[in-house]
Design a protein around this motif. Structure first.
Motif, short mmCIF file in Angstrom:
data_model
loop_
_atom_site.label_atom_id
_atom_site.label_comp_id
_atom_site.label_asym_id
_atom_site.label_seq_id
_atom_site.Cartn_x
_atom_site.Cartn_y
_atom_site.Cartn_z
N THR A 111 20.65 -13.65 31.89
CA THR A 111 21.33 -14.25 33.05
C THR A 111 20.84 -13.71 34.39
O THR A 111 20.88 -14.42 35.40
CB THR A 111 22.85 -14.03 32.95
N ASP A 112 20.39 -12.47 34.43
CA ASP A 112 20.03 -11.84 35.70
C ASP A 112 18.53 -11.84 36.00
O ASP A 112 18.12 -11.43 37.08
CB ASP A 112 20.54 -10.39 35.72
N ILE A 113 17.74 -12.30 35.03
CA ILE A 113 16.30 -12.40 35.26
C ILE A 113 15.93 -13.88 35.33
O ILE A 113 16.17 -14.63 34.38
CB ILE A 113 15.50 -11.71 34.13
N THR A 114 15.39 -14.30 36.45
CA THR A 114 14.97 -15.69 36.64
C THR A 114 13.53 -15.85 36.19
O THR A 114 12.64 -15.14 36.67
CB THR A 114 15.10 -16.11 38.11
N LEU A 115 13.32 -16.77 35.28
CA LEU A 115 11.97 -17.00 34.77
C LEU A 115 11.18 -17.90 35.72
O LEU A 115 11.64 -18.98 36.11
CB LEU A 115 12.02 -17.63 33.38
N GLN A 116 10.02 -17.45 36.10
CA GLN A 116 9.11 -18.21 36.95
C GLN A 116 8.01 -18.82 36.09
O GLN A 116 7.46 -18.14 35.23
CB GLN A 116 8.48 -17.31 38.02
N SER A 131 -6.03 -38.77 36.47
CA SER A 131 -5.47 -38.61 35.13
C SER A 131 -4.49 -37.45 35.05
O SER A 131 -3.79 -37.30 34.04
CB SER A 131 -6.59 -38.40 34.10
N LEU A 132 -4.42 -36.64 36.11
CA LEU A 132 -3.52 -35.49 36.13
C LEU A 132 -2.54 -35.52 37.30
O LEU A 132 -1.53 -34.80 37.29
CB LEU A 132 -4.33 -34.19 36.20
N GLU A 133 -2.81 -36.34 38.30
CA GLU A 133 -2.09 -36.23 39.58
C GLU A 133 -0.58 -36.38 39.46
O GLU A 133 0.18 -35.57 40.00
CB GLU A 133 -2.63 -37.26 40.57
N SER A 134 -0.10 -37.40 38.76
CA SER A 134 1.35 -37.63 38.70
C SER A 134 2.06 -36.49 37.97
O SER A 134 3.20 -36.15 38.31
CB SER A 134 1.66 -38.96 38.03
N VAL A 135 1.39 -35.89 37.00
CA VAL A 135 1.99 -34.74 36.29
C VAL A 135 2.07 -33.55 37.23
O VAL A 135 3.07 -32.83 37.26
CB VAL A 135 1.16 -34.40 35.03
N TRP A 136 1.01 -33.34 38.00
CA TRP A 136 1.02 -32.25 38.98
C TRP A 136 2.13 -32.43 40.00
O TRP A 136 2.86 -31.47 40.32
CB TRP A 136 -0.33 -32.19 39.69
N LYS A 137 2.29 -33.64 40.51
CA LYS A 137 3.34 -33.88 41.49
C LYS A 137 4.72 -33.59 40.92
O LYS A 137 5.60 -33.06 41.61
CB LYS A 137 3.27 -35.33 41.97
N SER A 138 4.92 -33.93 39.67
CA SER A 138 6.20 -33.66 39.02
C SER A 138 6.41 -32.17 38.84
O SER A 138 7.50 -31.64 39.12
CB SER A 138 6.26 -34.38 37.67
N GLU A 142 9.36 -28.98 40.49
CA GLU A 142 10.33 -28.34 39.60
C GLU A 142 10.74 -26.99 40.18
O GLU A 142 9.91 -26.27 40.74
CB GLU A 142 9.73 -28.14 38.21
N PRO A 143 12.03 -26.62 40.05
CA PRO A 143 12.47 -25.30 40.55
C PRO A 143 11.81 -24.16 39.79
O PRO A 143 11.53 -24.28 38.59
CB PRO A 143 13.98 -25.34 40.33
N ASP A 144 11.57 -23.06 40.49
CA ASP A 144 11.01 -21.85 39.89
C ASP A 144 9.66 -22.11 39.20
O ASP A 144 9.33 -21.49 38.20
CB ASP A 144 11.99 -21.22 38.89
N THR A 145 8.91 -23.07 39.74
CA THR A 145 7.62 -23.43 39.15
C THR A 145 6.54 -23.44 40.22
O THR A 145 6.72 -23.98 41.31
CB THR A 145 7.68 -24.82 38.49
N THR A 146 5.41 -22.81 39.91
CA THR A 146 4.23 -22.86 40.76
C THR A 146 3.17 -23.68 40.04
O THR A 146 2.81 -23.37 38.90
CB THR A 146 3.68 -21.45 41.04
N ALA A 147 2.71 -24.75 40.67
CA ALA A 147 1.71 -25.63 40.08
C ALA A 147 0.43 -25.53 40.90
O ALA A 147 0.42 -25.90 42.08
CB ALA A 147 2.21 -27.07 40.02
#
Length: 455
Positions: A111-116, A131-138, A142-147
Motif C-alpha cells: 500500500t505504501d510503495i507506488t509502482l512505477q 504501427s506503434l504510435e497509438s499504443v505509445w499515446k495510450s 497512464e498514471p505512474d507510467t513513463t513511455a
C-alpha cells in the motif's frame, strides 16, 4: 519503485515466512535445536536490515515499510532473548508473533510503495512508426507510467548477408513524438517493464537487420515483457486455405513472434491463422501457448489512419504546383505504390512496368497528379538481392525526380499519402488493406501488361 525491484521485496518476505516456519518447527520438536533457532533469527534480522536499506535507497528515509521492518527486528531480538534466558518459548506463540509482523511488512509494502512502470518503444524505421504510435499515446497517458520512444539503428545487408551501411533515423519522427537516442541508454540497468518492437526478423532478413543488440532474443534478457506488433497489415486470411497458411507462415514463424511474450495482430481471424501455423510448426501441445500469447485486438496502423482521415491532412507546399491546375482547382491524385515483393516475383518486368506507368501518367499530368511512393526498402533490396536491376531502377527514379511533373514521396509519413490521394494504383501490398479502410478506388497493376492496357 519499479515492478522488477518490488519483486525483490516479495522474495525477502517469502524468505521471512520460511524462516518463521523453521523457527516454529524447531521449537515444536521434542528435541528442537535452539542453536539453529538462534541462527534463523539472526539471519532473518540481517535480511530485514538489508531490505530496509534497499527500500530507503529507492523510496527515501522514513518510509512506513522500513518502520515495520524495524519493529520486526525488535521482535526477532525479543524472541531470541527469551530463548537465551531459558524462560521457554511456546512454538505457537512465536509463530503467531512472527507471522503478524511479516503480514504488516507485506501490507505496508503493498500500500505504501507506488509502482512505477517503464515502457519502451523500439522502432527502427520512422516510416513504420504508425504501427506503434497509438499504443505509445495510450501508454504515456497512464498514471505512474513513463513511455519512451527510442529509435534503434539498422543496417542494409550485402548479398553475402554481412552488414553494410548503418541507418539511424532519429531526426525523422513526428514533432510531437519526443525521441531518445539509444546511445548511452543503459537498457540492462533500466530494465523496462515492457518493450514494444515492430521488427520480428532478427538475423533472418536478407535485406536489412536491426543492430544485433536489439534482436528479440537479447531484448528478452532485460525486460519483463516483450511485445511485438507487425508493421504491416495483411489481407484477412482464409484459415481453411493451405496456400494462405503457407503465406502466413513467412510472417508467423519469425524469431520476434516466437520470443515475444505477447503478439498483437490485426484481427481474430489473423490470430487464428498465426495460432494454426505455429501449432503445426511446434506441435499441437503448444497450441494453448500460442492462443494465450497472440491477441487479435487490431492494428495501430488502422487506428492512426482512421483518426488522421477524420482530422484531414494538408498537402505540403512543395507538392502544390504538381497537384494544382492553372485555374487553382486540384487534380485527382493517384497514389502509385511499388512493392519489394513485386520486384522479387517479376524482376526485370517490374522495371519495364514502372517505366511504362510513369509514361502513361506523364501524358495525363494535366489532369492527374501522380504520387509515387515506393516501398522504403526497395533500394536496399535491389542492392542486396538484385544488383543487376539496381542501376536501371536508380536511373528511372533520378529521371522522374528531375522531370518534376510528379511527386516522389520518400518521407516517413505514409498516412499522408494515403489520405491526400484520391485513388490507389500499384502492387498488391499491405497498403491495399489500409487503403480499403478509406473506401477509395483501388486498382492493382500487372507487370505483364504495358502501355496502359486495362488489367
Amino acid at each position: 519503485m519499479r515492478k522488477y525491484q518490488f519483486k525483490q521485496i516479495e522474495k525477502y518476505i517469502e524468505l521471512f515466512r520460511k524462516i518463521a516456519e523453521g523457527v516454529y518447527m524447531e521449537l515444536s520438536a521434542k528435541n528442537g535445536n535452539l542453536e539453529r533457532v538462534n541462527e534463523y533469527l539472526q539471519t532473518c534480522q540481517q535480511k530485514a536490515i538489508e531490505l530496509g536499506e534497499f527500500i530507503e535507497k529507492e523510496e527515501g528515509l522514513g518510509h512506513p515499510t522500513v518502520s515495520c521492518l524495524e519493529d520486526f527486528c525488535e521482535l526477532l531480538f525479543e524472541i531470541n532473548e527469551e530463548i537465551l534466558s531459558e524462560k521457554g518459548l511456546a512454538a505457537e506463540s512465536a509463530k503467531l508473533r512472527l507471522d503478524s509482523a511479516i503480514n504488516k511488512i507485506e501490507k505496508s509494502a503493498g500500500t505504501d510503495i507506488t509502482l512505477q512502470k517503464l515502457v519502451i518503444f523500439l522502432p527502427y524505421k520512422a516510416s513504420m512508426w504508425d504501427s506503434l504510435e497509438s499504443v505509445w499515446k495510450s501508454c504515456k497517458d497512464e498514471p505512474d507510467t513513463t513511455a519512451l520512444v527510442i529509435p534503434i539503428p539498422y543496417y542494409d545487408k550485402n548479398p553475402d548477408g554481412s552488414m553494410k551501411e548503418m541507418h539511424y533515423e532519429l531526426e525523422e519522427y513526428p514533432e510531437d513524438v519526443p525521441v531518445i537516442s539509444c546511445d548511452g541508454f543503459d537498457f540492462e540497468a533500466e530494465h523496462p517493464d515492457e518493450v514494444y518492437i515492430h521488427n520480428p526478423y532478427d538475423d533472418m532478413n536478407y535485406v536489412t537487420s536491426v543492430h544485433p543488440y536489439f534482436y528479440s532474443e537479447n531484448i528478452k534478457k532485460w525486460t519483463e515483457k516483450l511485445i511485438y506488433i507487425p508493421y504491416f497489415v495483411l489481407s484477412e486470411p482464409d484459415v481453411s486455405n493451405e496456400s494462405v497458411l503457407e503465406q502466413i507462415s513467412h510472417y508467423a514463424i519469425a524469431k520476434g513472434v516466437i520470443n515475444a511474450d505477447e503478439v498483437i495482430v490485426q484481427s481474430d481471424k489473423m490470430k487464428e491463422a498465426y495460432v494454426e501455423v505455429l501449432s503445426r510448426r511446434f506441435g499441437e501441445q503448444t497450441r494453448e501457448t500460442w492462443e494465450s500469447k497472440i491477441k487479435g485486438s487490431g492494428s495501430p496502423k488502422i487506428e492512426r489512419l482512421k483518426a488522421l482521415n477524420k482530422q484531414g491532412v494538408e498537402i505540403p507546399e512543395e507538392w502544390q504546383h504538381i497537384v494544382n491546375k492553372p485555374d487553382g482547382t486540384r487534380k485527382k491524385i493517384v497514389l502509385y505504390n511499388t512493392s519489394v515483393v513485386a520486384f522479387l516475383n517479376t524482376e526485370e518486368k517490374m522495371i519495364k512496368k514502372i517505366a511504362d506507368t510513369l509514361q502513361v501518367f506523364q501524358e495525363n499530368k494535366d489532369d492527374v497528379a501522380l504520387l509515387w511512393r515506393p516501398h522504403p526498402l526497395t533500394v536496399a533490396t535491389l542492392e542486396s538481392m538484385m544488383p543487376e536491376l539496381y542501376e536501371a531502377y536508380k536511373a528511372i527514379v533520378e529521371d522522374y525526380k528531375k522531370a518534376g511533373w510528379g511527386i516522389f514521396d520518400e518521407s516517413s509519413d505514409l498516412d499522408r499519402a494515403l489520405i491526400v490521394s484520391d485513388a490507389y494504383y500499384g502492387d498488391g501490398s499491405s497498403l491495399v488493406q489500409l487503403y480499403e479502410q478509406l473506401e477509395k478506388p483501388i486498382m492493382i497493376q500487372n507487370a505483364d501488361v504495358l502501355c496502359g492496357e486495362e488489367e
